[in-house]
Design a protein around this motif. Structure first.
Motif, PDB file in Angstrom:
ATOM      1  N   LEU A   1      16.831  25.532  28.607  1.00  0.00           N
ATOM      2  CA  LEU A   1      16.932  26.673  27.698  1.00  0.00           C
ATOM      3  C   LEU A   1      16.297  26.264  26.386  1.00  0.00           C
ATOM      4  N   LYS A   2      15.449  27.128  25.839  1.00  0.00           N
ATOM      5  CA  LYS A   2      14.853  26.824  24.549  1.00  0.00           C
ATOM      6  C   LYS A   2      15.837  27.209  23.455  1.00  0.00           C
ATOM      7  N   THR A   3      16.457  26.205  22.869  1.00  0.00           N
ATOM      8  CA  THR A   3      17.452  26.396  21.831  1.00  0.00           C
ATOM      9  C   THR A   3      16.777  26.428  20.459  1.00  0.00           C
ATOM     10  N   ALA A   4      17.579  26.542  19.406  1.00  0.00           N
ATOM     11  CA  ALA A   4      17.063  26.504  18.037  1.00  0.00           C
ATOM     12  C   ALA A   4      18.025  25.718  17.170  1.00  0.00           C
ATOM     13  N   GLY A   5      17.494  25.156  16.091  1.00  0.00           N
ATOM     14  CA  GLY A   5      18.312  24.310  15.244  1.00  0.00           C
ATOM     15  C   GLY A   5      18.465  22.947  15.888  1.00  0.00           C
ATOM     16  N   ALA A   6      19.671  22.437  15.969  1.00  0.00           N
ATOM     17  CA  ALA A   6      20.029  21.164  16.607  1.00  0.00           C
ATOM     18  C   ALA A   6      19.707  19.976  15.719  1.00  0.00           C
ATOM     19  N   SER A   7      20.328  18.861  16.017  1.00  0.00           N
ATOM     20  CA  SER A   7      20.264  17.624  15.260  1.00  0.00           C
ATOM     21  C   SER A   7      20.942  17.832  13.909  1.00  0.00           C
ATOM     22  N   PHE A   8      20.367  17.308  12.856  1.00  0.00           N
ATOM     23  CA  PHE A   8      20.946  17.410  11.524  1.00  0.00           C
ATOM     24  C   PHE A   8      19.822  17.621  10.517  1.00  0.00           C
ATOM     25  N   LEU A   9      19.814  18.785   9.867  1.00  0.00           N
ATOM     26  CA  LEU A   9      18.859  19.102   8.805  1.00  0.00           C
ATOM     27  C   LEU A   9      17.404  19.114   9.269  1.00  0.00           C
ATOM     28  N   SER A  10      17.140  19.222  10.551  1.00  0.00           N
ATOM     29  CA  SER A  10      15.791  18.955  11.051  1.00  0.00           C
ATOM     30  C   SER A  10      15.291  20.001  12.036  1.00  0.00           C
ATOM     31  N   ALA A  11      13.987  19.963  12.307  1.00  0.00           N
ATOM     32  CA  ALA A  11      13.333  20.882  13.231  1.00  0.00           C
ATOM     33  C   ALA A  11      12.396  20.095  14.133  1.00  0.00           C
ATOM     34  N   HIS A  12      12.068  20.669  15.291  1.00  0.00           N
ATOM     35  CA  HIS A  12      11.468  19.879  16.356  1.00  0.00           C
ATOM     36  C   HIS A  12      10.226  20.534  16.952  1.00  0.00           C
ATOM     37  N   ASP A  13       9.466  19.723  17.656  1.00  0.00           N
ATOM     38  CA  ASP A  13       8.293  20.184  18.400  1.00  0.00           C
ATOM     39  C   ASP A  13       8.669  21.429  19.209  1.00  0.00           C
ATOM     40  N   PRO A  14       7.953  22.553  19.043  1.00  0.00           N
ATOM     41  CA  PRO A  14       8.329  23.776  19.770  1.00  0.00           C
ATOM     42  C   PRO A  14       7.975  23.743  21.244  1.00  0.00           C
ATOM     43  N   ARG A  15       7.212  22.765  21.665  1.00  0.00           N
ATOM     44  CA  ARG A  15       6.811  22.684  23.062  1.00  0.00           C
ATOM     45  C   ARG A  15       7.921  22.069  23.919  1.00  0.00           C
ATOM     46  N   MET A  16       7.943  22.420  25.175  1.00  0.00           N
ATOM     47  CA  MET A  16       8.906  21.856  26.122  1.00  0.00           C
ATOM     48  C   MET A  16       8.160  20.921  27.067  1.00  0.00           C
ATOM     49  N   ILE A  17       8.667  19.705  27.236  1.00  0.00           N
ATOM     50  CA  ILE A  17       8.090  18.756  28.183  1.00  0.00           C
ATOM     51  C   ILE A  17       8.997  18.704  29.401  1.00  0.00           C
ATOM     52  N   LEU A  18       8.452  19.059  30.556  1.00  0.00           N
ATOM     53  CA  LEU A  18       9.210  19.104  31.807  1.00  0.00           C
ATOM     54  C   LEU A  18       8.952  17.831  32.592  1.00  0.00           C
ATOM     55  N   GLY A  19       9.987  17.028  32.769  1.00  0.00           N
ATOM     56  CA  GLY A  19       9.847  15.772  33.489  1.00  0.00           C
ATOM     57  C   GLY A  19       9.763  15.976  34.994  1.00  0.00           C
ATOM     58  N   LEU A  20       8.905  15.190  35.650  1.00  0.00           N
ATOM     59  CA  LEU A  20       8.672  15.321  37.097  1.00  0.00           C
ATOM     60  C   LEU A  20       8.994  14.051  37.866  1.00  0.00           C
ATOM     61  N   GLY A  21       9.442  12.998  37.180  1.00  0.00           N
ATOM     62  CA  GLY A  21       9.647  11.748  37.884  1.00  0.00           C
ATOM     63  C   GLY A  21       8.330  11.243  38.466  1.00  0.00           C
ATOM     64  N   ARG A  22       8.370  10.770  39.708  1.00  0.00           N
ATOM     65  CA  ARG A  22       7.154  10.239  40.338  1.00  0.00           C
ATOM     66  C   ARG A  22       6.366  11.313  41.071  1.00  0.00           C
ATOM     67  N   ALA A  23       6.871  12.560  41.060  1.00  0.00           N
ATOM     68  CA  ALA A  23       6.159  13.652  41.741  1.00  0.00           C
ATOM     69  C   ALA A  23       4.806  13.890  41.076  1.00  0.00           C
ATOM     70  N   GLU A  24       3.801  14.153  41.888  1.00  0.00           N
ATOM     71  CA  GLU A  24       2.444  14.311  41.372  1.00  0.00           C
ATOM     72  C   GLU A  24       2.025  15.767  41.262  1.00  0.00           C
TER      73      GLU A  24
END
Length: 578
Positions: free
Chosen positions: A517-540
């Motif tokens: 889920l693409k959330t907003a805010g989070a952490s403390f006083l900070s903002a983050h990369d808007p992109r989502m990185i989807l992990g695939l493990g060893r799958a190609e």
């Protein structure tokens, strides 16, 4: 409140009453018990020195013998692509003039342009975001007017600033026109669309009533010095919720929708969806008072359910010193969990979503509690640092009292960061000892932002250290030969809010599937990369990808034959555009 008591409190809310509209399509298997995946061999993060990065900037905390409380709270930081060139830039919040601090040459913020080669250039003055006119605290990033360029809302002690991105490398202070000055003391903030009308609204955390002339003395007779007061001695204030009017102005609606009914000593906020109904809720951490969980009822009202949900107090029924927060589905069961860090001797709290508007604190059985017993946390993030598809935890720590070691030998003002690896069966392994050189040093960290600044698909991080230079961490997990695969996506809304906050993404690979889920805010006083990185493990390869866009469209789009180990942009209603 015990799990049984909370079930009893909910009374007649049976399974059918809680079978919410979004729950079935996004349901996940519960991981089976087992050994789980072993964490990758370290190091995970390398420290990038200023001589290498070009970030020659230092936070000035205005530390004085009077020990004014704002001196020890800030500051935040952000990853953002302010010039839309596809590379994450960095923004660092500094202090400035206020009622107790009036230097001839006030400190200034830092905006650093990414040179695409691992270095950054200071463009703060050119961009018009030097600041210095308020005692800066945090930053929230969002494209509130939908013009395609990220804007910045900088919170502070004194007043806040809305910087509108002009699209030419510069920003304009439009605070007064927008109606967002919000005097007094604000900390974290989050851009999110609470009423699903396609425009980003803004939640602003209010901290305590405070001024130079407060008649509160906090001293230690043994040391003969002032120390930073504990926030419980100050009165709280209502946090603010601003509705986007769509014309560059905002209207404060929190006092009408249930937010303003509750006094806050708020440090952190994350906009998330705890009941899968498609409306974003708010989890707010409070320092020395109960945490709040504001349940969004269709964008028309917020109900504060922290007590009945089991996230307001410790298991012993005591308020804690909530600081940073985040939300993510760490156990991949289709429901968003919550995480909040606290001060030493309180343990941090990892709340597992029980699927019925209640949560269970699992910090003890997951290993989080023991590892954080003597820590004081600020910035925290759920990140998949090794791209195995499971959310790990990164956090930065540091005690707020610079004299704490004088009366507690087990607690330090500067503390080591922590990194927890998700073992995929409901627990975490503390891998800090092998995470990299920065994890063997002590820092006075506050804000923590995460993002992939070199576009290699591995999530990096930056921490803003109180009264010191920032800490830039480069993710090198897996080296160049044993790395997991990934797919990076930038979601662009057309009918929904342009940042696509609230979007749900599923992806399938190697016979399994995950979601975010693409959330907003989070952490403390900070903002983050808007992109989502989807992990695939060893799958190609990615077998399929599904995006459920937020309302007002709510459309679902499915994609196949996707590339791996690269970033793509998906535009609502238009598909993959590059």
């Amino acid at each position: 409140m015990s799990t049984f008591s909370r079930r009893k409190f909910l009374g007649g809310l049976g399974a059918s009453a809680l079978a919410l509209p979004y729950s079935a399509p996004w349901a996940r298997r519960v991981p089976a018990p087992g050994a789980g995946a072993a964490p990758p061999a370290g190091p995970v993060f390398l420290t990038v020195p200023a001589a290498q990065s070009g970030i020659h900037w230092v936070h000035d905390n205005a530390l004085s013998p009077m020990r004014y409380l704002p001196e020890t709270v800030g500051s935040g930081c952000a990853f953002l692509d302010y010039d839309n060139d596809g590379w994450m830039d960095i923004f660092l919040v500094n202090t400035g003039r206020c009622d107790f601090f009036d230097p001839a040459h006030p400190p200034h913020n830092g905006l650093y342009k990414n040179n695409r080669d691992g270095t950054f250039t200071d463009v703060t003055a050119k961009a018009g975001v030097l600041g210095g006119v308020t005692f800066g605290m945090g930053v929230a990033v969002g494209d509130y007017d939908g013009d395609g360029y990220p804007d910045m809302y900088v919170t502070g002690y004194g007043h806040n600033i809305l910087y509108h991105n002009n699209g030419d490398g510069t920003f304009t202070d439009v605070t007064e026109k927008a109606g967002l000055a919000d005097p007094n003391w604000s900390t974290s903030a989050a851009w999110f669309d609470y009423d699903n009308d396609g425009k980003l609204d803004l939640f602003v955390c209010s901290f305590v009533k405070y001024s130079k002339n407060n008649k509160v003395f906090c001293g230690d007779n043994k040391l003969g010095k002032r120390y930073f007061c504990i926030p419980r001695v100050f009165e709280g204030r209502p946090s603010k919720l601003y509705r986007n009017n769509g014309d560059g102005t905002f209207t404060e609606t929190g006092h009408l929708l249930g937010i303003g009914d509750h006094l806050c000593k708020a440090h952190g906020v994350v906009a998330t969806d705890i009941n899968n109904d498609g409306f974003l809720d708010l989890f707010v951490s409070n320092d020395t008072s109960a945490n709040y969980l504001f349940l969004n009822h269709g964008g028309k009202h917020f109900e504060e359910i922290g007590f009945s949900a089991g996230v307001a107090y410790s298991e012993e029924g005591n308020p804690r010193s909530g600081m940073g927060v985040d939300s993510g589905d760490y156990d991949n069961d289709g429901w968003m969990d919550l995480y909040v860090d606290n001060i030493d001797h309180q343990r941090f709290a990892l709340y597992r979503n029980d699927h019925d508007l209640t949560f269970t604190d699992v910090s003890g059985i997951t290993g989080i509690g023991a590892a954080t017993e003597l820590r004081s946390g600020w910035g925290i993030r759920f990140i998949d640092y090794d791209n195995d598809g499971w959310l790990d935890i990164l956090q930065t720590d540091g005690h707020p009292d610079d004299m704490v070691s004088s009366y507690d030998l087990d607690v330090h003002y500067h503390e080591k960061p922590l990194l927890f690896h998700n073992n995929q069966h409901g627990g975490f392994t503390d891998v800090s000892a092998h995470a990299g050189p920065a994890f063997q040093r002590r820092w006075g960290s506050r804000g923590l932002a995460t993002g992939d600044y070199d576009n290699d698909g591995r999530i990096d991080a930056i921490a803003n250290n109180n009264g010191a230079a920032p800490l830039l961490l480069h993710n090198v997990c897996g080296g160049d030969g044993a790395r997991n695969h990934w797919l990076g996506i930038l979601l662009v809304g057309t009918d929904c809010n342009r940042d696509a906050v609230g979007a749900r993404v599923r992806w399938g690979y190697a016979g399994q599937h995950q979601w975010r889920l693409k959330t907003a805010g989070a952490s403390f006083l900070s903002a983050h990369d808007p992109r989502m990185i989807l992990g695939l493990g060893r799958a190609e390869r990615v077998d399929w990808l599904e995006v459920r866009w937020p309302q007002p469209s709510g459309r679902v789009e499915r994609f196949t034959k996707l590339p791996v180990d690269r970033y793509i942009r998906i535009v609502e209603g238009k598909g993959i555009v590059d």
